[in-house]
Design an enzyme around this catalytic site. Structure first.
Site, PDB file in Angstrom:
ATOM      1  N   ASP A 109       3.431   0.455   1.746  1.00  0.00           N
ATOM      2  CA  ASP A 109       2.737   1.201   0.710  1.00  0.00           C
ATOM      3  C   ASP A 109       3.175   2.667   0.787  1.00  0.00           C
ATOM      4  OD1 ASP A 109      -0.159   0.668  -0.981  1.00  0.00           O
ATOM      5  OD2 ASP A 109       0.455   2.749  -0.621  1.00  0.00           O
ATOM      6  N   ILE A 110       3.404   3.266  -0.378  1.00  0.00           N
ATOM      7  CA  ILE A 110       3.902   4.648  -0.422  1.00  0.00           C
ATOM      8  C   ILE A 110       2.840   5.652   0.036  1.00  0.00           C
ATOM      9  CG2 ILE A 110       3.281   5.276  -2.791  1.00  0.00           C
ATOM     10  CD1 ILE A 110       6.230   6.232  -3.114  1.00  0.00           C
TER      11      ILE A 110
ATOM     12  N   ASN B  70      -7.019  -6.270  -4.748  1.00  0.00           N
ATOM     13  CA  ASN B  70      -7.835  -5.619  -5.764  1.00  0.00           C
ATOM     14  C   ASN B  70      -7.578  -6.343  -7.079  1.00  0.00           C
ATOM     15  OD1 ASN B  70      -9.051  -3.550  -4.223  1.00  0.00           O
ATOM     16  ND2 ASN B  70      -7.157  -2.368  -4.305  1.00  0.00           N
TER      17      ASN B  70
ATOM     18  N   GLU C 159      -4.481  -0.506  -9.495  1.00  0.00           N
ATOM     19  CA  GLU C 159      -3.637   0.439 -10.242  1.00  0.00           C
ATOM     20  C   GLU C 159      -2.362  -0.211 -10.754  1.00  0.00           C
ATOM     21  OE1 GLU C 159      -3.050   3.528  -7.377  1.00  0.00           O
ATOM     22  OE2 GLU C 159      -4.849   4.624  -8.016  1.00  0.00           O
ATOM     23  N   VAL C 160      -1.861  -1.177 -10.002  1.00  0.00           N
ATOM     24  CA  VAL C 160      -0.598  -1.825 -10.375  1.00  0.00           C
ATOM     25  C   VAL C 160      -0.920  -3.275 -10.739  1.00  0.00           C
ATOM     26  CG1 VAL C 160       1.715  -2.456  -9.635  1.00  0.00           C
ATOM     27  CG2 VAL C 160       0.692  -0.315  -8.814  1.00  0.00           C
TER      28      VAL C 160
ATOM     29  N   HIS D  85      -2.642  -6.610  -0.064  1.00  0.00           N
ATOM     30  CA  HIS D  85      -2.564  -5.515   0.904  1.00  0.00           C
ATOM     31  C   HIS D  85      -2.749  -6.079   2.316  1.00  0.00           C
ATOM     32  CE1 HIS D  85      -3.285  -1.973  -1.909  1.00  0.00           C
ATOM     33  NE2 HIS D  85      -3.784  -2.939  -2.657  1.00  0.00           N
TER      34      HIS D  85
ATOM     35  N   HIS E 109      -0.658  -8.128  -5.847  1.00  0.00           N
ATOM     36  CA  HIS E 109      -0.160  -7.717  -4.538  1.00  0.00           C
ATOM     37  C   HIS E 109      -1.261  -7.863  -3.508  1.00  0.00           C
ATOM     38  CE1 HIS E 109      -1.580  -4.201  -6.802  1.00  0.00           C
ATOM     39  NE2 HIS E 109      -2.044  -3.737  -5.662  1.00  0.00           N
TER      40      HIS E 109
HETATM   41  P1  5GP Z   1      -3.849  -1.266  -6.060  1.00  0.00           P
HETATM   42  O1  5GP Z   1      -4.747  -0.059  -6.090  1.00  0.00           O
HETATM   43  O2  5GP Z   1      -3.289  -1.594  -7.422  1.00  0.00           O
HETATM   44  O3  5GP Z   1      -4.488  -2.437  -5.369  1.00  0.00           O
HETATM   45  O4  5GP Z   1      -2.651  -0.893  -5.107  1.00  0.00           O
HETATM   46  C1  5GP Z   1      -1.468  -0.300  -5.536  1.00  0.00           C
HETATM   47  C2  5GP Z   1      -0.823   0.266  -4.295  1.00  0.00           C
HETATM   48  O5  5GP Z   1       0.517   0.558  -4.623  1.00  0.00           O
HETATM   49  C3  5GP Z   1      -1.471   1.567  -3.835  1.00  0.00           C
HETATM   50  O6  5GP Z   1      -1.939   1.406  -2.491  1.00  0.00           O
HETATM   51  C4  5GP Z   1      -0.351   2.593  -3.953  1.00  0.00           C
HETATM   52  O7  5GP Z   1      -0.343   3.524  -2.890  1.00  0.00           O
HETATM   53  C5  5GP Z   1       0.903   1.725  -3.951  1.00  0.00           C
HETATM   54  N1  5GP Z   1       2.016   2.286  -4.710  1.00  0.00           N
HETATM   55  C6  5GP Z   1       1.964   2.894  -5.927  1.00  0.00           C
HETATM   56  N2  5GP Z   1       3.201   3.248  -6.326  1.00  0.00           N
HETATM   57  C7  5GP Z   1       4.051   2.841  -5.343  1.00  0.00           C
HETATM   58  C8  5GP Z   1       5.478   2.937  -5.181  1.00  0.00           C
HETATM   59  O8  5GP Z   1       6.221   3.445  -6.028  1.00  0.00           O
HETATM   60  N3  5GP Z   1       6.002   2.426  -4.036  1.00  0.00           N
HETATM   61  C9  5GP Z   1       5.221   1.843  -3.071  1.00  0.00           C
HETATM   62  N4  5GP Z   1       5.830   1.375  -1.982  1.00  0.00           N
HETATM   63  N5  5GP Z   1       3.868   1.733  -3.194  1.00  0.00           N
HETATM   64  C10 5GP Z   1       3.308   2.236  -4.319  1.00  0.00           C
END
Ligand code: 5GP
Ligand code: ZN
Length: 108
Positions: free
Chosen positions: A29-30, A83, A91-92, A98, A96
């Site tokens: 995760d970034i 999530n 957010e994405v 975690h 995915h």
């Molecule tokens: P969500 O909130 O959708 O469950 O998790 C999305 C995750 O993707 C977040 O923890 C965020 O830090 C990670 N993320 C967002 N953009 C990028 C990216 O460009 N590269 C990587 N490796 N992780 C990302």
């Protein structure tokens, strides 16, 4: 292609890949929320975890077991979470899983 994680699968956006199979990809995760924070995704675009079929889910969990071993947290423990939808903070919208660990995590 507008999906960020599809772009990572395609190699168009760089990521630190820690594990891959024919059907899954795992990368750091970034913005890590724990010392170990890896995202595991199906290579195929599926928006939400609940839309994954049994094979895709099985592939992600088998990969998670190997990532946990590779990251040295198999014994110390880790958290796996999806999530799903706006109230979760997703957010994405490419499913995915975690994998978080490497410290005592806060209670949910
Ligand atoms: P969500 O909130 O959708 O469950 O998790 C999305 C995750 O993707 C977040 O923890 C965020 O830090 C990670 N993320 C967002 N953009 C990028 C990216 O460009 N590269 C990587 N490796 N992780 C990302
Ligand atoms: Zn996607």
């Amino acid at each position: 292609m507008s999906c960020l994680f599809c772009r990572i699968v395609a190699g168009e956006v760089p990521a630190t890949v820690v594990h891959e199979t024919k059907t899954t990809l795992a990368f750091r995760d970034i913005q890590p929320k724990a010392p170990v924070h890896v995202l595991l995704i199906p290579r195929e675009h599926v928006p939400n975890a609940v839309d994954l079929d049994g094979d895709q889910l099985g592939g992600l969990f088998a990969a998670a077991r190997e990532v946990a071993a590779g990251e040295g947290v198999a014994e110390s423990g880790y958290r796996l979470l999806f999530n799903t939808g706006p109230d979760s903070g997703q957010e994405v919208f490419h499913a995915h899983l975690h994998l978080l660990g490497g410290e005592r995590l806060s209670r949910l």
